[in-house]
Write a protein that holds these residues in place. Structure first.
Motif, PDB file in Angstrom:
ATOM      1  N   VAL A 237       0.907  -1.216   0.026  1.00 30.50           N
ATOM      2  CA  VAL A 237      -0.037   0.051   0.111  1.00 30.50           C
ATOM      3  C   VAL A 237       0.867   1.265  -0.139  1.00 30.50           C
ATOM      4  CG1 VAL A 237      -1.533   1.257   1.213  1.00 30.50           C
ATOM      5  CG2 VAL A 237      -2.011  -1.065   1.325  1.00 30.50           C
ATOM      6  N   ILE A 238       1.828   1.360   0.814  1.00 33.82           N
ATOM      7  CA  ILE A 238       2.828   2.529   0.634  1.00 33.82           C
ATOM      8  C   ILE A 238       3.654   2.492  -0.407  1.00 33.82           C
ATOM      9  CG2 ILE A 238       4.958   3.335   1.982  1.00 33.82           C
ATOM     10  CD1 ILE A 238       3.943   1.851   4.563  1.00 33.82           C
ATOM     11  N   ARG A 239       3.976   1.537  -1.007  1.00 30.96           N
ATOM     12  CA  ARG A 239       4.413   1.723  -2.613  1.00 30.96           C
ATOM     13  C   ARG A 239       3.623   2.319  -3.438  1.00 30.96           C
ATOM     14  NH1 ARG A 239       4.399  -2.452  -6.148  1.00 30.96           N
ATOM     15  NH2 ARG A 239       3.715  -3.783  -4.713  1.00 30.96           N
ATOM     16  N   ARG A 240       2.211   2.228  -3.397  1.00 28.29           N
ATOM     17  CA  ARG A 240       1.379   2.671  -4.188  1.00 28.29           C
ATOM     18  C   ARG A 240       1.001   4.044  -3.976  1.00 28.29           C
ATOM     19  NH1 ARG A 240      -0.713  -2.672  -3.434  1.00 28.29           N
ATOM     20  NH2 ARG A 240      -0.447  -3.925  -5.303  1.00 28.29           N
ATOM     21  N   ILE A 241       1.163   4.574  -2.638  1.00 31.58           N
ATOM     22  CA  ILE A 241       0.824   5.877  -2.317  1.00 31.58           C
ATOM     23  C   ILE A 241       1.982   6.836  -2.225  1.00 31.58           C
ATOM     24  CG2 ILE A 241      -1.279   5.159  -1.229  1.00 31.58           C
ATOM     25  CD1 ILE A 241      -0.072   5.539   1.507  1.00 31.58           C
ATOM     26  N   LEU A 242       3.077   6.533  -2.316  1.00 36.25           N
ATOM     27  CA  LEU A 242       4.084   7.249  -2.135  1.00 36.25           C
ATOM     28  C   LEU A 242       5.303   6.705  -3.715  1.00 36.25           C
ATOM     29  CD1 LEU A 242       5.309   6.765   1.306  1.00 36.25           C
ATOM     30  CD2 LEU A 242       4.223   8.660   0.509  1.00 36.25           C
ATOM     31  N   PRO A 243       4.567   7.369  -4.738  1.00 26.07           N
ATOM     32  CA  PRO A 243       5.260   7.166  -6.125  1.00 26.07           C
ATOM     33  C   PRO A 243       6.721   7.845  -6.011  1.00 26.07           C
ATOM     34  CG  PRO A 243       3.517   8.819  -6.178  1.00 26.07           C
ATOM     35  CD  PRO A 243       3.459   8.176  -4.868  1.00 26.07           C
ATOM     36  N   LYS A 244       6.928   8.941  -5.522  1.00 21.80           N
ATOM     37  CA  LYS A 244       8.146   9.817  -5.560  1.00 21.80           C
ATOM     38  C   LYS A 244       9.185   8.810  -4.566  1.00 21.80           C
ATOM     39  CE  LYS A 244       6.602  14.460  -5.808  1.00 21.80           C
ATOM     40  NZ  LYS A 244       6.578  15.755  -5.260  1.00 21.80           N
ATOM     41  N   LYS A 245       8.708   7.986  -3.816  1.00 20.23           N
ATOM     42  CA  LYS A 245       9.507   7.243  -3.018  1.00 20.23           C
ATOM     43  C   LYS A 245      10.187   6.051  -3.768  1.00 20.23           C
ATOM     44  CE  LYS A 245      10.600   9.191   0.783  1.00 20.23           C
ATOM     45  NZ  LYS A 245      12.041   9.743   1.304  1.00 20.23           N
ATOM     46  N   VAL A 246       9.236   5.532  -4.531  1.00 20.03           N
ATOM     47  CA  VAL A 246       9.425   4.290  -5.341  1.00 20.03           C
ATOM     48  C   VAL A 246      10.430   4.718  -6.586  1.00 20.03           C
ATOM     49  CG1 VAL A 246       8.224   2.953  -7.176  1.00 20.03           C
ATOM     50  CG2 VAL A 246       6.907   3.268  -4.705  1.00 20.03           C
ATOM     51  N   GLU A 247      10.034   5.820  -7.217  1.00 21.41           N
ATOM     52  CA  GLU A 247      10.965   6.308  -8.477  1.00 21.41           C
ATOM     53  C   GLU A 247      12.486   6.601  -7.681  1.00 21.41           C
ATOM     54  OE1 GLU A 247      12.636   7.127 -11.777  1.00 21.41           O
ATOM     55  OE2 GLU A 247      10.576   6.465 -11.225  1.00 21.41           O
ATOM     56  N   LEU A 248      12.359   6.908  -6.416  1.00 20.34           N
ATOM     57  CA  LEU A 248      13.844   7.182  -5.831  1.00 20.34           C
ATOM     58  C   LEU A 248      14.565   5.937  -5.505  1.00 20.34           C
ATOM     59  CD1 LEU A 248      16.148   8.923  -4.712  1.00 20.34           C
ATOM     60  CD2 LEU A 248      14.664   8.929  -2.403  1.00 20.34           C
ATOM     61  N   ALA A 249      13.607   4.815  -4.926  1.00 21.89           N
ATOM     62  CA  ALA A 249      14.173   3.657  -4.879  1.00 21.89           C
ATOM     63  C   ALA A 249      14.576   2.914  -6.134  1.00 21.89           C
ATOM     64  CB  ALA A 249      13.319   2.622  -4.170  1.00 21.89           C
TER      65      ALA A 249
END
Length: 309
Positions: free
Chosen positions: A42-54
């Protein structure tokens, strides 16, 4: 050390934090971990900027993964890992000593006792890797000296107090705020105390030295090395790694002594040695490190190497 952050974030109600914690505690352990993995999704889906950084960080660290399904799986695994870590932390009140001894194995305890016998205290370093909170809780069962951990102030004061209280009541550690300076660390070491800090976060201008990390210069806080050099004590590596769904291995490595060189050169070399140990562990378990952190934010032309602390 990490620079001070103001408590100007959100204010999650304490009753909600308690409710979430109780939910994880009443579930069987495997179901709690499954809920943690789902929370990570869920966190991965709602925090796209963090996903892109990772994703970007992983691509730079592992160029062969760029644009592959394996990269997306790695990103997913990272968020799921930290979801499970959160589940384990919230379950601290119900993790018994018997469970800890069965599921969290420890090697290298002799290094701690050897350092304590020397009477200069233990200054250990770890990383946002595996479940560092669980490692402290497990080590507290076998080490008869109070463990202190250097922590970062969380923006949300309610979350900060909740985590700090959980850590001290159920996790076997007393917290030291990083923004209060190194004096308390010096005092604890002089009393032959144990202090654990993390050494894998980006340092800002004037706060650290550059060390190689996955082939890129990463600005790393130099305060820990400076304290070790001034106290003439080695730095003790401490890492936890998840070995399968329920089990962990805590490894205390051989202490790293300060080089016998001029202070600034010693700080550089000791900080590099610590960073090398962190990278070694992350390469063994790449999905268990916090890739969504902007570790390489500070660039070489933006940093001053003036002493810190």
């Amino acid at each position: 050390m990490i620079r001070n952050r103001n408590s100007d974030g959100t204010h999650i109600p304490r009753f909600l934090l308690n409710l979430v914690a109780k939910t994880f505690q009443i579930l069987p352990h495997r179901k709690a971990l499954a809920l943690g993995r789902g929370t990570g999704d869920v966190i991965r889906r709602i925090l796209p900027k963090k996903v892109e950084l990772a994703r970007r960080n992983l691509e730079m660290a592992y160029p062969d993964l760029a644009g592959t399904p394996e990269l997306e799986q790695r990103v997913q695994d990272v968020f799921r890992h930290f979801g499970m870590m959160g589940a384990e932390f919230l379950r601290f009140p119900v993790l018994t000593e018997a469970w800890l001894r069965e599921h969290v194995q420890v090697s290298g305890l002799e290094h701690v006792f050897s350092l304590l016998e020397q009477g200069k205290g233990v200054l250990a370093f770890s990383a946002h890797f595996g479940n560092w909170e669980l490692a402290i809780k497990r080590l507290a069962l076998d080490i008869p000296v109070q463990i202190h951990v250097v922590i970062r102030r969380i923006k949300d004061p309610n979350v900060h107090r909740f985590i700090e209280e959980y850590r001290e009541r159920y996790g076997g550690a007393v917290s030291i705020l990083q923004d209060q300076g190194p004096l308390s660390i010096f005092r604890l070491l002089k009393k032959n105390g144990i202090v654990v800090t993390v050494l894998d976060q980006n340092a800002g201008k004037g706060e650290g030295v550059f060390t190689p990390y996955f082939g890129r210069p990463a600005c790393t806080y130099s305060s820990v090395a400076r304290i070790a050099i001034r106290q003439n004590i080695p730095l003790l590596p401490v890492f936890d790694a998840r070995t399968d769904l329920e089990n962990h291995q805590v490894v205390l490595g051989a202490p790293i002594p300060p080089p016998d060189l001029p202070e600034e050169r010693s700080i550089q070399m000791l900080t590099e040695a610590c960073t090398e140990k962190i990278e070694e562990m992350v390469r063994k378990h790449p999905s268990q490190w916090i890739w969504m952190h902007n570790r390489w934010k500070t660039k070489p032309d933006e940093v001053s190497t003036d002493p810190v602390g």
